[in-house]
Motif scaffolding. Sequence first.
Motif, PDB file in Angstrom:
ATOM      1  N   UNK A 287      15.002 -10.303  -0.568  1.00 53.21           N
ATOM      2  CA  UNK A 287      15.385  -9.379  -0.714  1.00 53.21           C
ATOM      3  C   UNK A 287      15.931  -7.776  -1.607  1.00 53.21           C
ATOM      4  N   UNK A 288      14.305  -7.459  -1.725  1.00 57.16           N
ATOM      5  CA  UNK A 288      13.687  -6.621  -2.005  1.00 57.16           C
ATOM      6  C   UNK A 288      13.925  -6.015  -1.076  1.00 57.16           C
ATOM      7  N   UNK A 289      12.551  -6.035   0.220  1.00 61.78           N
ATOM      8  CA  UNK A 289      12.489  -5.020   1.213  1.00 61.78           C
ATOM      9  C   UNK A 289      13.631  -5.227   2.253  1.00 61.78           C
ATOM     10  N   UNK A 290      14.884  -5.519   1.993  1.00 61.39           N
ATOM     11  CA  UNK A 290      15.765  -5.532   3.124  1.00 61.39           C
ATOM     12  C   UNK A 290      17.197  -4.795   2.237  1.00 61.39           C
ATOM     13  N   UNK A 291      16.453  -3.880   0.948  1.00 60.67           N
ATOM     14  CA  UNK A 291      17.798  -3.231   0.169  1.00 60.67           C
ATOM     15  C   UNK A 291      17.264  -2.049   0.493  1.00 60.67           C
ATOM     16  N   UNK A 292      18.252  -1.076   0.856  1.00 59.29           N
ATOM     17  CA  UNK A 292      17.300   0.364   1.669  1.00 59.29           C
ATOM     18  C   UNK A 292      17.477   0.723   0.213  1.00 59.29           C
ATOM     19  N   UNK A 293      18.048   0.890  -1.442  1.00 62.93           N
ATOM     20  CA  UNK A 293      18.200   0.794  -2.546  1.00 62.93           C
ATOM     21  C   UNK A 293      16.429   1.450  -3.199  1.00 62.93           C
ATOM     22  N   UNK A 294      15.644   0.309  -2.567  1.00 67.98           N
ATOM     23  CA  UNK A 294      13.809   0.196  -3.248  1.00 67.98           C
ATOM     24  C   UNK A 294      13.334   0.805  -1.928  1.00 67.98           C
ATOM     25  N   UNK A 295      13.833   1.377  -0.455  1.00 63.01           N
ATOM     26  CA  UNK A 295      13.182   2.094  -0.063  1.00 63.01           C
ATOM     27  C   UNK A 295      11.745   3.582  -0.705  1.00 63.01           C
ATOM     28  N   UNK A 296      10.984   3.181  -0.837  1.00 63.54           N
ATOM     29  CA  UNK A 296       9.854   4.107  -1.179  1.00 63.54           C
ATOM     30  C   UNK A 296       9.557   3.973  -2.791  1.00 63.54           C
ATOM     31  N   UNK A 297      10.664   2.644  -3.418  1.00 61.17           N
ATOM     32  CA  UNK A 297      10.271   2.067  -4.723  1.00 61.17           C
ATOM     33  C   UNK A 297       9.813   1.592  -4.629  1.00 61.17           C
ATOM     34  N   UNK A 298       9.995   0.511  -3.809  1.00 65.18           N
ATOM     35  CA  UNK A 298       9.481  -1.157  -4.398  1.00 65.18           C
ATOM     36  C   UNK A 298       9.193  -2.028  -3.088  1.00 65.18           C
ATOM     37  N   UNK A 299       8.439  -2.624  -3.012  1.00 67.74           N
ATOM     38  CA  UNK A 299       8.247  -3.579  -2.100  1.00 67.74           C
ATOM     39  C   UNK A 299       7.174  -4.476  -2.844  1.00 67.74           C
ATOM     40  N   UNK A 300       7.660  -5.832  -1.955  1.00 67.34           N
ATOM     41  CA  UNK A 300       6.815  -7.041  -2.692  1.00 67.34           C
ATOM     42  C   UNK A 300       7.035  -7.827  -1.353  1.00 67.34           C
ATOM     43  N   UNK A 301       5.088  -7.996  -0.575  1.00 69.19           N
ATOM     44  CA  UNK A 301       4.582  -9.288   0.090  1.00 69.19           C
ATOM     45  C   UNK A 301       4.057 -10.416  -0.465  1.00 69.19           C
ATOM     46  N   UNK A 302       3.896 -11.116   0.037  1.00 72.39           N
ATOM     47  CA  UNK A 302       3.496 -12.847  -0.086  1.00 72.39           C
ATOM     48  C   UNK A 302       2.219 -12.605   1.091  1.00 72.39           C
ATOM     49  N   UNK A 303       0.958 -12.882   1.140  1.00 73.29           N
ATOM     50  CA  UNK A 303       0.565 -12.742   1.530  1.00 73.29           C
ATOM     51  C   UNK A 303      -0.625 -14.295   2.023  1.00 73.29           C
ATOM     52  N   UNK A 304       0.251 -15.084   3.534  1.00 71.96           N
ATOM     53  CA  UNK A 304      -0.338 -16.347   3.165  1.00 71.96           C
ATOM     54  C   UNK A 304      -1.857 -15.802   3.924  1.00 71.96           C
ATOM     55  N   UNK A 305      -1.652 -17.322   3.285  1.00 72.72           N
ATOM     56  CA  UNK A 305      -3.714 -18.192   3.284  1.00 72.72           C
ATOM     57  C   UNK A 305      -4.252 -16.969   3.319  1.00 72.72           C
ATOM     58  N   UNK A 306      -4.120 -16.531   1.920  1.00 73.19           N
ATOM     59  CA  UNK A 306      -5.571 -16.475   1.047  1.00 73.19           C
ATOM     60  C   UNK A 306      -6.676 -17.025   0.959  1.00 73.19           C
ATOM     61  N   UNK A 307      -8.046 -16.453   1.506  1.00 68.94           N
ATOM     62  CA  UNK A 307      -9.248 -16.751   1.453  1.00 68.94           C
ATOM     63  C   UNK A 307     -10.207 -15.884   1.261  1.00 68.94           C
ATOM     64  N   UNK A 308     -11.559 -16.342   1.205  1.00 66.11           N
ATOM     65  CA  UNK A 308     -12.719 -15.617   1.289  1.00 66.11           C
ATOM     66  C   UNK A 308     -12.193 -14.283   2.000  1.00 66.11           C
ATOM     67  N   UNK A 309     -12.135 -14.097   2.791  1.00 68.52           N
ATOM     68  CA  UNK A 309     -11.841 -13.539   4.072  1.00 68.52           C
ATOM     69  C   UNK A 309     -11.102 -12.391   3.371  1.00 68.52           C
TER      70      UNK A 309
END
Length: 837
Positions: free
Chosen positions: A627-649
């Motif tokens: 929802x956040x990343x698709x909303x133009x009002x959020x551009x330059x102000x808010x991004x949310x990211x889920x990084x898959x497969x978190x590991x040591x690397x």
Amino acid sequence: SQPLDLRLPTPGCYNDPERAGLDAKSVFDGMTEHLFFTLGKLAPTASRHDLYMALSYAVRDRLMMRYLATTEAMRAHPQKSVAYLSAEFLIGPQLNNNLLNLGIQQEAEAALRNFGIESLQQILDVEEEPGLGNGGLGRLAACYMESLASLKIPATGYGIRYEFGIFDQLIRDGWQVEITDKWLKGGWPWELPQPDEACFVGFGGRTESYIDDKGSYRSRWIPAEHAIGIPHDVPVLGYRVNICDRLRLWRADATESFDFYAFNIGDYYGAVEEKVGSETLSKVLYPNDGTDEGRRLRLKQQHFFVSCSLQDMLRSLDNRGLPVEDFPKYWTVQLNDTHPAIAVAELMRLLIDDRHMDWDKAWDITSRSVAYTNHTLLPEALEKWDLNLFSSLLPRHLELIYEINRRFLQQLRLRYPGNDAIQRKLSIIDEDGSKAVRMAHLATIGAHHVNGVAALHSDLVKTDLLPEFAELWPEKFTNVTNGVTPRRWVALANPELSTLLNEHIGEDWISNMENLRKLEERQNDQGFLEHWGNTKLSVKRKLASYIHRNTGVLVDPSTLFDVQVKRIHEYKRQHLNVLQVITQYLRIKNGQADGMAPRTVIFGGKAAPGYYMAKLIIRFINGIAETVNADPDMDGRLRVVFLPDYNVKLGEQVYPASDLSEQISTAGKEASGTGNMKFAMNGALTIGTLDGANVEIRELVGAENFFLFGKTVEEINDLKRSGYNPGAFINAMPELQEALRLIEMGHFSNGDSELFRPLLDNLTGHDPFFVMADFADYLRAQEAVSLAWTDRMHWNRMSLLNTARTGFFSSDRSIGEYCENIWNVGPLNVDITCDVR
Ligand code: C3B
């Protein structure tokens, strides 16, 4: 037999890099040979994976001299060695670490250029990491092995060579999907199988009494089945030292005798079944972090690796002609949580049944050798084994545990006459409900020291978890605050920062992290602070490009990188973070976001496959991200990211690129945390509760360089006592109400108002981790973060002070404390003709 003359292969090469095989030409020659002879490939057609393998073998060759010299020194001059018993070792990629510790990263890069590869990174990217751990506990074991070697302490890490490590995580439609981790598929060049040193382990069956030659009654175990453990050794090189320790991981094989027997009577399929059955033992790592699965196979795994390891230690005494009675003089056995706690009973069994020792002698040896580290207070994580299961699998061990317990309870009766309650409470056997064996009690009774992993946690072990034990044996209980290795987590992971540090304060910090204090002299140097900020920015650019490649989300490296990476768990409160993000989203939507720092909020972590709420939290994060990343009002102000497969690397990419470290667990729940240390060393500021090692981080970096929020352990306990009602907190916060209402409406789930209901019900119902109670203060602290971000020079100064003052969290310091206060071991000097530079 002739002792091995280690000087022979490279005569007179002392301090001569060329003769030591550490120059670029030798590395290139080594690679060429391995391509040809080991891999059967010709250089012009070699793939990147081939080159990775060839370079790894060439590097492994260069470890062998140090490895064998260490073994030889221990044979010739026996001294005490550490046996670190752990069901998990999350060691991460090996190649770059070994290059760094040998001091030949540049030489390797030069060698690779001859194969048409421009940068070492291209080859490092090919490496598959062994995911032989879940999270903090397994990674700690890996950091400790690296520090042991760097401090020249002779040590073996004993564990299991799981064929499948922690699952790979995919995200599909916002949900976690688990994929089998086939880490061995391309061949793993860092291990040396040692089938000659295999050990037998029994399971099940029964015990019987008999009269020995001296006319005494004894008990013996007639197991119903057996497995063979084949050691697979991984060399663990220290930083620029000659000693090389090892990780000895056991792989389970079927026993041949059973195969042959069944084969001879014509039951071919029965024989195959037995084989498949025992190989299953080391097949897979249990993917639960901090919860007790209580499965039969898991207890089998624990006994399997513990028994192999103890037999191996005893054999090493035999091989050197040392008496068994001297076991505590030559081995100190550390139990990494209760997973290897069966060691207390197994060592007794080996001494009494196999070596015919009497009880008192055997107990003296066992209790002088074993020490136990507790890593959690969560009741669901404290291992308990159903008595029936335990006795069907380990009948002889149960007999021994009963006797250990009988003697212990006798001691209690003398100390607290007439106090039956305390006996019930401390007994190894839990008699409330269905009977069970309490592994933490077995470990505590058998150990000479019990330690927690951060100051606050160790206090809570004494006051809340095992108070009666602590009163009985106050001198047994101690603290060793966790640490992380600066080699992997700064020097390797953050070459940009390392270069800056090397230029301004010299390279000493890599082996003596306290030297980072010298940075403080630069805290008011504008030019330097600008340089500091630019260094961070360049690392953030790399992560931004990784994020784009792997998630498709474009993020702006100049925004505040606000990061929470760790296992997904309700007590770690990723959902608290998400609720705060929703509030920011609403403020932007409502035009009330003045002064709010533009942020990229990054999450990463795996959920245990059977932990429904944790998996829903992942779905929740992804719903908000969408929802956040698709909303133009959020551009330059808010991004949310889920990084898959978190590991040591991936961790190696994330920590260096972070501005803000989220350490927001409910006070009293996170034993220590170690990610918190990695962030701070790399110059991220912490927003956190007074939990685990956060407390010590804040003390060291200074309260003014740390964003504190949330209720303390005492305040949480008070709330609990007075009957916590999350509704009262929700009602006092209109912004929180609005956020909850949006979720309920399906605003972050394409109109589906049911999707997140279990999460909402949980938070508004009993809210077991006090998310609502801490929300307002968390929001306030996040506003303080935003405000601080507007003054970039000041931010950089705080960042610099975080790096400068977190040398304490080097695992070299932790291991130094274990050596001094618990293990009583010292360094080993290994002389080889080819010293590293
Ligand atoms: C973890 C704890 O949850 C962390 O707080 C701690 O920093 C690490 O151990 C290392 O001490 N832990 C874990 O990863 N798995 C468990 N079963 C228990 C604790």
